[in-house]
Design a protein around this motif. Structure first.
Motif, PDB file in Angstrom:
ATOM      1  N   TYR A  37     -11.751  41.434  -0.154  1.00  0.00           N
ATOM      2  CA  TYR A  37     -12.883  41.596   0.242  1.00  0.00           C
ATOM      3  C   TYR A  37     -13.656  43.309  -0.842  1.00  0.00           C
ATOM      4  O   TYR A  37     -14.383  42.616  -0.173  1.00  0.00           O
ATOM      5  CB  TYR A  37     -11.589  42.945   1.245  1.00  0.00           C
ATOM      6  CG  TYR A  37     -12.008  44.448   2.069  1.00  0.00           C
ATOM      7  CD1 TYR A  37     -13.464  43.341   3.403  1.00  0.00           C
ATOM      8  CD2 TYR A  37     -11.905  45.342   2.022  1.00  0.00           C
ATOM      9  CE1 TYR A  37     -13.867  44.026   3.544  1.00  0.00           C
ATOM     10  CE2 TYR A  37     -12.507  46.084   3.314  1.00  0.00           C
ATOM     11  CZ  TYR A  37     -12.844  45.771   3.564  1.00  0.00           C
ATOM     12  OH  TYR A  37     -13.703  46.409   4.898  1.00  0.00           O
ATOM     13  N   ALA A  64      -8.597  41.370   5.881  1.00  0.00           N
ATOM     14  CA  ALA A  64      -7.710  41.132   6.477  1.00  0.00           C
ATOM     15  C   ALA A  64      -7.459  41.461   8.267  1.00  0.00           C
ATOM     16  O   ALA A  64      -6.533  41.226   8.628  1.00  0.00           O
ATOM     17  CB  ALA A  64      -6.686  41.870   6.022  1.00  0.00           C
ATOM     18  N   THR A 113      -4.195  47.447   8.186  1.00  0.00           N
ATOM     19  CA  THR A 113      -4.429  46.327   6.785  1.00  0.00           C
ATOM     20  C   THR A 113      -3.382  45.703   6.460  1.00  0.00           C
ATOM     21  O   THR A 113      -2.708  44.111   6.452  1.00  0.00           O
ATOM     22  CB  THR A 113      -4.841  47.142   5.856  1.00  0.00           C
ATOM     23  OG1 THR A 113      -6.471  47.979   6.092  1.00  0.00           O
ATOM     24  CG2 THR A 113      -5.112  45.963   4.303  1.00  0.00           C
ATOM     25  N   ILE A 140       4.618  39.621   3.292  1.00  0.00           N
ATOM     26  CA  ILE A 140       5.253  40.729   2.155  1.00  0.00           C
ATOM     27  C   ILE A 140       5.380  41.820   2.527  1.00  0.00           C
ATOM     28  O   ILE A 140       4.108  42.543   3.352  1.00  0.00           O
ATOM     29  CB  ILE A 140       3.645  40.479   0.758  1.00  0.00           C
ATOM     30  CG1 ILE A 140       3.375  39.444   0.407  1.00  0.00           C
ATOM     31  CG2 ILE A 140       4.010  41.048   0.043  1.00  0.00           C
ATOM     32  CD1 ILE A 140       4.710  38.478   0.008  1.00  0.00           C
ATOM     33  N   TYR A 155       2.262  53.737   5.577  1.00  0.00           N
ATOM     34  CA  TYR A 155       2.992  52.254   5.059  1.00  0.00           C
ATOM     35  C   TYR A 155       4.414  51.479   5.517  1.00  0.00           C
ATOM     36  O   TYR A 155       4.024  50.629   6.089  1.00  0.00           O
ATOM     37  CB  TYR A 155       2.797  52.631   3.531  1.00  0.00           C
ATOM     38  CG  TYR A 155       2.588  51.450   2.944  1.00  0.00           C
ATOM     39  CD1 TYR A 155       2.176  50.247   2.185  1.00  0.00           C
ATOM     40  CD2 TYR A 155       3.971  51.341   2.609  1.00  0.00           C
ATOM     41  CE1 TYR A 155       2.220  49.401   1.755  1.00  0.00           C
ATOM     42  CE2 TYR A 155       4.658  49.786   0.900  1.00  0.00           C
ATOM     43  CZ  TYR A 155       3.570  49.025   1.029  1.00  0.00           C
ATOM     44  OH  TYR A 155       3.362  48.181  -0.038  1.00  0.00           O
ATOM     45  N   PRO A 185       9.422  43.699  -1.591  1.00  0.00           N
ATOM     46  CA  PRO A 185       9.591  44.394  -2.894  1.00  0.00           C
ATOM     47  C   PRO A 185       9.877  45.406  -3.562  1.00  0.00           C
ATOM     48  O   PRO A 185       9.273  46.471  -2.509  1.00  0.00           O
ATOM     49  CB  PRO A 185       7.515  43.895  -3.265  1.00  0.00           C
ATOM     50  CG  PRO A 185       7.443  43.477  -2.443  1.00  0.00           C
ATOM     51  CD  PRO A 185       7.757  43.446  -1.564  1.00  0.00           C
ATOM     52  N   THR A 190       1.329  47.164 -10.650  1.00  0.00           N
ATOM     53  CA  THR A 190      -0.120  46.869 -10.054  1.00  0.00           C
ATOM     54  C   THR A 190      -0.431  47.675  -9.792  1.00  0.00           C
ATOM     55  O   THR A 190      -0.222  49.076  -9.985  1.00  0.00           O
ATOM     56  CB  THR A 190       0.255  45.547  -8.410  1.00  0.00           C
ATOM     57  OG1 THR A 190       0.468  46.847  -7.419  1.00  0.00           O
ATOM     58  CG2 THR A 190       0.816  44.828  -8.251  1.00  0.00           C
TER      59      THR A 190
HETATM   60  P1  NAP Z   1      -2.568  46.045  -5.422  1.00  0.00           P
HETATM   61  O1  NAP Z   1      -2.610  45.474  -6.178  1.00  0.00           O
HETATM   62  O2  NAP Z   1      -3.254  46.581  -4.519  1.00  0.00           O
HETATM   63  O3  NAP Z   1      -4.029  44.514  -4.352  1.00  0.00           O
HETATM   64  C1  NAP Z   1      -4.690  44.414  -3.354  1.00  0.00           C
HETATM   65  C2  NAP Z   1      -4.729  43.350  -2.709  1.00  0.00           C
HETATM   66  O4  NAP Z   1      -4.996  43.373  -1.413  1.00  0.00           O
HETATM   67  C3  NAP Z   1      -5.733  43.184  -3.062  1.00  0.00           C
HETATM   68  O5  NAP Z   1      -6.033  41.681  -3.814  1.00  0.00           O
HETATM   69  C4  NAP Z   1      -7.417  43.156  -2.269  1.00  0.00           C
HETATM   70  O6  NAP Z   1      -8.464  42.854  -2.453  1.00  0.00           O
HETATM   71  C5  NAP Z   1      -6.396  43.213  -1.282  1.00  0.00           C
HETATM   72  N1  NAP Z   1      -6.594  44.258  -0.105  1.00  0.00           N
HETATM   73  C6  NAP Z   1      -6.819  45.161   0.748  1.00  0.00           C
HETATM   74  N2  NAP Z   1      -7.424  45.818   1.180  1.00  0.00           N
HETATM   75  C7  NAP Z   1      -8.043  44.516   1.898  1.00  0.00           C
HETATM   76  C8  NAP Z   1      -8.552  43.718   3.427  1.00  0.00           C
HETATM   77  N3  NAP Z   1      -8.504  44.662   4.002  1.00  0.00           N
HETATM   78  N4  NAP Z   1      -9.040  42.748   3.957  1.00  0.00           N
HETATM   79  C9  NAP Z   1      -8.075  41.947   2.113  1.00  0.00           C
HETATM   80  N5  NAP Z   1      -7.409  41.822   1.328  1.00  0.00           N
HETATM   81  C10 NAP Z   1      -7.653  43.271   1.065  1.00  0.00           C
HETATM   82  O7  NAP Z   1      -1.309  45.750  -4.425  1.00  0.00           O
HETATM   83  P2  NAP Z   1      -0.425  44.867  -4.755  1.00  0.00           P
HETATM   84  O8  NAP Z   1       0.939  45.612  -5.739  1.00  0.00           O
HETATM   85  O9  NAP Z   1      -0.862  43.755  -5.145  1.00  0.00           O
HETATM   86  O10 NAP Z   1       0.539  44.717  -3.598  1.00  0.00           O
HETATM   87  C11 NAP Z   1       0.239  43.521  -2.371  1.00  0.00           C
HETATM   88  C12 NAP Z   1       1.080  43.326  -1.409  1.00  0.00           C
HETATM   89  O11 NAP Z   1       2.266  43.911  -2.080  1.00  0.00           O
HETATM   90  C13 NAP Z   1       0.752  44.300  -0.426  1.00  0.00           C
HETATM   91  O12 NAP Z   1       1.085  43.289   1.063  1.00  0.00           O
HETATM   92  C14 NAP Z   1       2.151  45.881  -0.932  1.00  0.00           C
HETATM   93  O13 NAP Z   1       1.777  46.429   0.956  1.00  0.00           O
HETATM   94  C15 NAP Z   1       2.643  44.843  -1.341  1.00  0.00           C
HETATM   95  N6  NAP Z   1       4.190  45.715  -1.968  1.00  0.00           N
HETATM   96  C16 NAP Z   1       3.709  46.370  -3.136  1.00  0.00           C
HETATM   97  C17 NAP Z   1       4.562  47.012  -3.979  1.00  0.00           C
HETATM   98  C18 NAP Z   1       4.351  47.775  -5.420  1.00  0.00           C
HETATM   99  O14 NAP Z   1       5.121  47.688  -6.029  1.00  0.00           O
HETATM  100  N7  NAP Z   1       3.094  46.973  -6.126  1.00  0.00           N
HETATM  101  C19 NAP Z   1       5.770  47.007  -3.594  1.00  0.00           C
HETATM  102  C20 NAP Z   1       6.303  46.911  -1.980  1.00  0.00           C
HETATM  103  C21 NAP Z   1       4.896  46.011  -1.461  1.00  0.00           C
HETATM  104  P3  NAP Z   1      -9.784  43.592  -2.609  1.00  0.00           P
HETATM  105  O15 NAP Z   1      -9.270  43.907  -4.328  1.00  0.00           O
HETATM  106  O16 NAP Z   1     -10.564  42.250  -3.528  1.00  0.00           O
HETATM  107  O17 NAP Z   1     -10.083  44.739  -1.146  1.00  0.00           O
END
Ligand code: NAP
Length: 247
Positions: A37, A64, A113, A140, A155, A185, A190
């Motif tokens: 995005y 998304a 989102t 996820i 969230y 997760p 990240t």
């Molecule tokens: P992140 O590093 O912040 O990355 C988020 C990703 O989502 C990026 O690629 C971003 O793309 C994309 N994104 C955000 N808004 C968007 C939109 N409107 N349309 C399309 N893409 C969008 O997060 P992450 O930690 O990898 O998390 C990935 C998933 O795992 C999420 O669903 C999160 O809730 C889940 N999760 C993460 C954790 C954790 O501890 N990290 C724990 C539990 C669950 P752009 O940068 O191109 O906008």
């Protein structure tokens, strides 16, 4: 390779967990379309990394939370690769605040989102999957969708909603040989978790029996397993990949 001749679509594949899922699926032979995005350059570098090890990947710009963009993305996947076997609904954001201070916009953005996106992409992805009588949808969620968390009503509601959607859709699609599962997760390193204060990080670490934070690879390994034939008989399940946090 476990996913030769498969086509995968990963939302939010430009960074973090989604980028690692994209790399891992491609390493197993899948052709991958990853959406981004706000990070076109990062998305392009994930694509180049995949191409450098001989994999096939394309990046596609899509919000998304937009129903229209989801349709365009699935149309793009079909025009590039002719089919779609694996959908990973990964895109997500946080806009944390106590309910007292949370704005309507924070609520809407996070629900759109993290939850509406799963509706959007699943809706269009299941058409080719039903036609080919096979498919995998992997959503996820998050461990907080099970446990709840202070400062995250938006969230947590979205992530709990993803679990409900997963179970209902698994029942709807089981007769078509399409499996639908969720991964929850725990604390994964990240950009999303880099926003936490040191005190918040330590408090979470204290809750993790394995005494370490997770890596994006820990989640990507589960996605590869659920996408593969090894998981043929698994649907409607929620897999906690959290170092034991919510046992
Ligand atoms: P992140 O590093 O912040 O990355 C988020 C990703 O989502 C990026 O690629 C971003 O793309 C994309 N994104 C955000 N808004 C968007 C939109 N409107 N349309 C399309 N893409 C969008 O997060 P992450 O930690 O990898 O998390 C990935 C998933 O795992 C999420 O669903 C999160 O809730 C889940 N999760 C993460 C954790 C954790 O501890 N990290 C724990 C539990 C669950 P752009 O940068 O191109 O906008």
């Amino acid at each position: 390779m476990k996913l030769q001749n498969k086509v995968a679509l990963v939302t939010g594949g430009s960074r973090g967990i989604g980028a690692e899922i994209s790399r891992s699926l491609a390493k197993e032979g899948a052709k991958v379309v990853l959406t981004y995005y706000s990070s076109p350059h990062l998305a392009q570098s994930v694509v180049e990394e995949i191409q450098n090890f001989g994999g096939i990947a394309k990046a596609f710009h899509a919000n998304a939370s937009s129903f229209e963009d989801a349709q365009k993305t699935v149309d793009y996947v079909l025009s590039e690769f002719g089919s779609l076997h694996i959908l990973v609904n990964n895109a997500g954001i946080t806009k944390d605040n106590l309910l007292l201070k949370m704005t309507e916009q924070d609520w809407d953005d996070v629900i759109d989102t993290n939850l509406k996106s799963v509706f959007n992409y699943s809706k269009f992805a299941i058409k080719p999957m039903i036609g080919q009588r096979s498919g995998r949808i992997i959503n996820i969620s998050s461990v907080v969708g099970i446990m709840g968390n202070v400062g995250q009503v938006n969230y947590v509601a979205a992530k709990a909603g993803v679990i409900g959607l997963t179970k209902s859709l698994a029942r709807e699609l089981a007769g078509r040989n399409i499996t639908v599962n969720a991964i929850a997760p725990g604390y994964i390193e990240t950009d999303m978790t880099s926003k936490l204060t040191d005190a918040q990080k330590q408090a979470i670490l204290n809750l993790i029996p394995l005494k370490r934070v997770g890596k994006p690879e820990d989640i990507a390994n589960m996605v590869v397993f659920l996408s593969s034939d090894d998981a043929n008989y698994i649907t409607g399940q929620v897999f906690l990949v959290d170092g034991g946090m919510a046992m």
